[in-house]
Enzyme design. Structure first.
Site, PDB file in Angstrom:
ATOM      1  N   ASN A  65      53.807  53.922  50.293  1.00 50.19           N
ATOM      2  CA  ASN A  65      54.659  55.029  49.795  1.00 50.19           C
ATOM      3  C   ASN A  65      54.118  56.383  50.256  1.00 50.19           C
ATOM      4  O   ASN A  65      54.624  57.432  49.870  1.00 50.19           O
ATOM      5  CB  ASN A  65      54.766  54.976  48.262  1.00 50.19           C
ATOM      6  CG  ASN A  65      53.431  55.265  47.574  1.00 50.19           C
ATOM      7  OD1 ASN A  65      52.419  55.471  48.267  1.00 50.19           O
ATOM      8  ND2 ASN A  65      53.421  55.294  46.261  1.00 50.19           N
ATOM      9  N   ASN A  69      49.140  58.662  49.285  1.00 46.82           N
ATOM     10  CA  ASN A  69      47.718  58.973  49.401  1.00 46.82           C
ATOM     11  C   ASN A  69      47.266  59.084  50.860  1.00 46.82           C
ATOM     12  O   ASN A  69      46.083  59.086  51.152  1.00 46.82           O
ATOM     13  CB  ASN A  69      46.901  57.872  48.694  1.00 46.82           C
ATOM     14  CG  ASN A  69      45.596  58.414  48.151  1.00 46.82           C
ATOM     15  OD1 ASN A  69      45.447  59.630  48.001  1.00 46.82           O
ATOM     16  ND2 ASN A  69      44.654  57.546  47.897  1.00 46.82           N
ATOM     17  N   LYS A  89      40.072  47.364  38.937  1.00 46.34           N
ATOM     18  CA  LYS A  89      39.649  46.276  39.850  1.00 46.34           C
ATOM     19  C   LYS A  89      39.284  45.028  39.030  1.00 46.34           C
ATOM     20  O   LYS A  89      39.685  43.916  39.341  1.00 46.34           O
ATOM     21  CB  LYS A  89      38.452  46.708  40.696  1.00 46.34           C
ATOM     22  CG  LYS A  89      38.750  47.815  41.687  1.00 46.34           C
ATOM     23  CD  LYS A  89      39.782  47.387  42.726  1.00 46.34           C
ATOM     24  CE  LYS A  89      40.013  48.463  43.770  1.00 46.34           C
ATOM     25  NZ  LYS A  89      41.136  48.125  44.682  1.00 46.34           N
ATOM     26  N   PHE A 117      31.815  46.393  49.555  1.00 47.83           N
ATOM     27  CA  PHE A 117      30.743  47.286  49.159  1.00 47.83           C
ATOM     28  C   PHE A 117      31.150  48.683  49.623  1.00 47.83           C
ATOM     29  O   PHE A 117      32.256  49.134  49.224  1.00 47.83           O
ATOM     30  CB  PHE A 117      29.405  46.705  49.649  1.00 47.83           C
ATOM     31  CG  PHE A 117      29.038  45.551  48.717  1.00 47.83           C
ATOM     32  CD1 PHE A 117      29.740  44.360  48.751  1.00 47.83           C
ATOM     33  CD2 PHE A 117      28.065  45.726  47.732  1.00 47.83           C
ATOM     34  CE1 PHE A 117      29.458  43.335  47.836  1.00 47.83           C
ATOM     35  CE2 PHE A 117      27.776  44.690  46.833  1.00 47.83           C
ATOM     36  CZ  PHE A 117      28.481  43.505  46.880  1.00 47.83           C
ATOM     37  N   TYR A 153      39.119  53.583  37.406  1.00 48.09           N
ATOM     38  CA  TYR A 153      39.386  53.007  38.737  1.00 48.09           C
ATOM     39  C   TYR A 153      38.701  51.648  38.837  1.00 48.09           C
ATOM     40  O   TYR A 153      39.341  50.642  39.148  1.00 48.09           O
ATOM     41  CB  TYR A 153      38.877  53.937  39.841  1.00 48.09           C
ATOM     42  CG  TYR A 153      38.594  53.208  41.138  1.00 48.09           C
ATOM     43  CD1 TYR A 153      37.289  52.832  41.473  1.00 48.09           C
ATOM     44  CD2 TYR A 153      39.615  52.845  41.994  1.00 48.09           C
ATOM     45  CE1 TYR A 153      37.024  52.130  42.631  1.00 48.09           C
ATOM     46  CE2 TYR A 153      39.361  52.141  43.161  1.00 48.09           C
ATOM     47  CZ  TYR A 153      38.056  51.779  43.472  1.00 48.09           C
ATOM     48  OH  TYR A 153      37.797  51.061  44.618  1.00 48.09           O
ATOM     49  N   SER A 190      36.252  45.248  44.559  1.00 49.55           N
ATOM     50  CA  SER A 190      35.183  46.192  44.869  1.00 49.55           C
ATOM     51  C   SER A 190      33.878  45.810  44.177  1.00 49.55           C
ATOM     52  O   SER A 190      33.901  45.236  43.086  1.00 49.55           O
ATOM     53  CB  SER A 190      35.602  47.594  44.418  1.00 49.55           C
ATOM     54  OG  SER A 190      34.492  48.469  44.367  1.00 49.55           O
TER      55      SER A 190
HETATM   56  C1  WQD Z   1      27.584  56.739  47.814  1.00 48.84           C
HETATM   57  C2  WQD Z   1      26.260  57.439  47.537  1.00 48.84           C
HETATM   58  C3  WQD Z   1      26.395  59.143  45.848  1.00 48.84           C
HETATM   59  C4  WQD Z   1      28.895  61.975  48.042  1.00 48.84           C
HETATM   60  C5  WQD Z   1      32.674  54.428  45.504  1.00 48.84           C
HETATM   61  C6  WQD Z   1      33.473  53.482  44.658  1.00 48.84           C
HETATM   62  C7  WQD Z   1      33.629  52.169  45.391  1.00 48.84           C
HETATM   63  C8  WQD Z   1      34.313  52.396  46.698  1.00 48.84           C
HETATM   64  C9  WQD Z   1      33.501  53.400  47.529  1.00 48.84           C
HETATM   65  C10 WQD Z   1      36.519  53.433  46.861  1.00 48.84           C
HETATM   66  C11 WQD Z   1      26.032  57.687  46.040  1.00 48.84           C
HETATM   67  C12 WQD Z   1      26.018  59.735  47.205  1.00 48.84           C
HETATM   68  C13 WQD Z   1      28.175  60.837  47.694  1.00 48.84           C
HETATM   69  C14 WQD Z   1      28.222  63.213  48.218  1.00 48.84           C
HETATM   70  C15 WQD Z   1      26.142  62.132  47.715  1.00 48.84           C
HETATM   71  N1  WQD Z   1      35.656  52.693  46.414  1.00 48.84           N
HETATM   72  N2  WQD Z   1      26.817  60.928  47.539  1.00 48.84           N
HETATM   73  N3  WQD Z   1      26.862  63.241  48.048  1.00 48.84           N
HETATM   74  O1  WQD Z   1      30.127  55.866  44.614  1.00 48.84           O
HETATM   75  O2  WQD Z   1      28.891  54.098  45.992  1.00 48.84           O
HETATM   76  O3  WQD Z   1      31.380  53.910  45.687  1.00 48.84           O
HETATM   77  O4  WQD Z   1      33.312  54.612  46.762  1.00 48.84           O
HETATM   78  O5  WQD Z   1      36.939  53.509  47.966  1.00 48.84           O
HETATM   79  O6  WQD Z   1      34.409  51.297  44.591  1.00 48.84           O
HETATM   80  O7  WQD Z   1      32.763  53.227  43.462  1.00 48.84           O
HETATM   81  O8  WQD Z   1      30.436  55.705  47.123  1.00 48.84           O
HETATM   82  O9  WQD Z   1      30.326  57.345  48.956  1.00 48.84           O
HETATM   83  O10 WQD Z   1      30.931  58.152  46.633  1.00 48.84           O
HETATM   84  O11 WQD Z   1      28.595  57.471  47.110  1.00 48.84           O
HETATM   85  O12 WQD Z   1      24.920  62.181  47.564  1.00 48.84           O
HETATM   86  O13 WQD Z   1      28.831  64.275  48.529  1.00 48.84           O
HETATM   87  O14 WQD Z   1      26.309  58.719  48.147  1.00 48.84           O
HETATM   88  O15 WQD Z   1      25.641  59.757  44.823  1.00 48.84           O
HETATM   89  O16 WQD Z   1      24.642  57.532  45.779  1.00 48.84           O
HETATM   90  P1  WQD Z   1      30.109  54.929  45.768  1.00 48.84           P
HETATM   91  P2  WQD Z   1      30.141  57.236  47.483  1.00 48.84           P
END
Ligand code: WQD
Length: 341
Positions: A34, A37, A155, A181, A151, A126
């Site tokens: 759609n 996003n 899942k 992951f 979110y 996830s």
């Molecule tokens: C990774 C690491 C942050 C941004 C999430 C969802 C998962 C999947 C992927 C959605 C963490 C650090 C991040 C920044 C930082 N879903 N970080 N500075 O939180 O492991 O997973 O996204 O698509 O279901 O839970 O991914 O990339 O946000 O963070 O230091 O500006 O990077 O603290 O340690 P996350 P992330």
């Protein structure tokens, strides 16, 4: 006889990469989205990469059951891969109802239509369902923990919905849950990649946008964690490796190789990488200097999680092959492509 796969949310980051791999593996693919996003960059890029101008695109909302029924009536859908969902962790905390309504209704509609049609179902789950695991690496038998965001909870709930519906169908409906992951990187062609709307939540798009000058400074959320360098550990998986896992999973379903009616696989590399290691690797492989600083921890962050991917390796014959350096190079090439460089 060619099999047809419906990819819901197929214009998005993961959906577009999976569509490329499915087409290149010989499947017919129907892309449905759609565009709430993402824009059409992903879909247009898929056509360029595959050289196929005839990829059916259905612009529709999976929360609209009539539209879903029409879709399943229009195509011979052998399997459906369901990506269509909202995925911003922080936004889900601020707007839980938006997430529960959209992510659950769309999946319930897809599942009902697939059950009627006799289509296999592959759900995009996830590692977030593991929460903060007591031990790492996590296997598929590692107990799930209460999600730290609406979110993540959608899942967990969708996993249970699939499991219970498959069980009640007594073999008429079968499905696979893939627990991703951290998907990162972009297609080597640099024609498709991650296109976050607004300020990126995820680490790698924030890194590449900082490197290209769109963001002033990367904040590393916390360097006081109980890890070797004090920053969080994750299992960063190349988006093309992740996409190929879907081809293996679809093949397992449509070629009758499933051993249970509902199966779960971790899709990860099995290699933990810290935020700081990722930043240093990005600077090194791309020859750029990144402006970053350490900042307070981000609420809800897990200290360390990475996969034991043995089951996917042995049962599906799938294995991640790309190094984190190759992936970070692809992410940078994509960011430069977006900047017209
Ligand atoms: C990774 C690491 C942050 C941004 C999430 C969802 C998962 C999947 C992927 C959605 C963490 C650090 C991040 C920044 C930082 N879903 N970080 N500075 O939180 O492991 O997973 O996204 O698509 O279901 O839970 O991914 O990339 O946000 O963070 O230091 O500006 O990077 O603290 O340690 P996350 P992330």
């Amino acid at each position: 006889m060619k099999k047809t796969v419906l990819v819901s949310g197929g214009a998005g980051f993961i959906g577009s990469h999976v569509t490329v791999e499915l087409i290149q593996a010989g499947y017919d693919v129907v892309v449905a989205d759609n565009f709430s996003n993402c824009d059409r960059t992903g879909y247009e890029g898929v056509k360029k990469i595959t050289g196929r101008e005839d990829i059916p695109l259905e612009v529709m909302d999976f929360c609209d059951m009539k539209a879903v029924e029409a879709l399943f009536g229009k195509y011979p859908i052998d399997a459906v891969i369901h990506f269509a969902a909202y995925k911003a962790v922080g936004e889900s905390v601020a707007q839980p109802l938006k997430y529960y309504k959209n992510n659950l209704s769309s999946f319930l509609n897809v599942l009902e239509a697939a059950q009627k049609k006799g289509s296999f179902v592959l759900f995009s789950s996830s590692a977030t369902v593991y929460g903060e695991p007591d031990s790492v690496p996590v296997t598929e038998a590692t107990p799930r923990k209460p999600a730290t965001s609406p979110y993540g909870n959608t899942k967990t709930i969708c996993e249970d919905i699939l499991h219970d519906t498959v069980k009640a169908s007594e073999g008429r409906l079968k499905g696979i849950l893939l627990r991703y992951f951290n998907p990162i990187g972009a297609h080597p062609s640099a024609l498709i990649g991650e296109l976050p709307r607004g300020v990126p939540n995820n680490l790698v798009p924030f890194i590449t946008q900082t490197a290209i000058g769109k963001r002033e400074c990367l904040r590393i959320f916390g360097n006081d964690y109980p890890t070797p360098d004090g920053t969080c550990l994750r299992d960063y998986i190349d988006i093309v490796d992740l996409a190929k896992a879907h081809v293996y999973a679809v093949g397992r379903m449509v070629e009758g190789r499933m051993k249970q009616d509902c199966e779960v696989f971790n899709v990860g590399t099995g290699r933990p990488v810290s935020v700081l290691e990722l930043v240093n690797a990005f600077e090194k492989v791309n020859g750029v200097k990144l402006n970053y600083k350490f900042a307070p921890r981000r609420a809800g962050d897990v200290t360390a999680i990475w996969a034991d991917p043995t089951l996917a390796n042995t049962e599906m014959g799938w294995k991640a092959t790309r190094t984190v350096e190759q992936t970070l190079k692809s992410a940078w090439e994509w960011e430069k492509h977006l900047a017209g460089k």
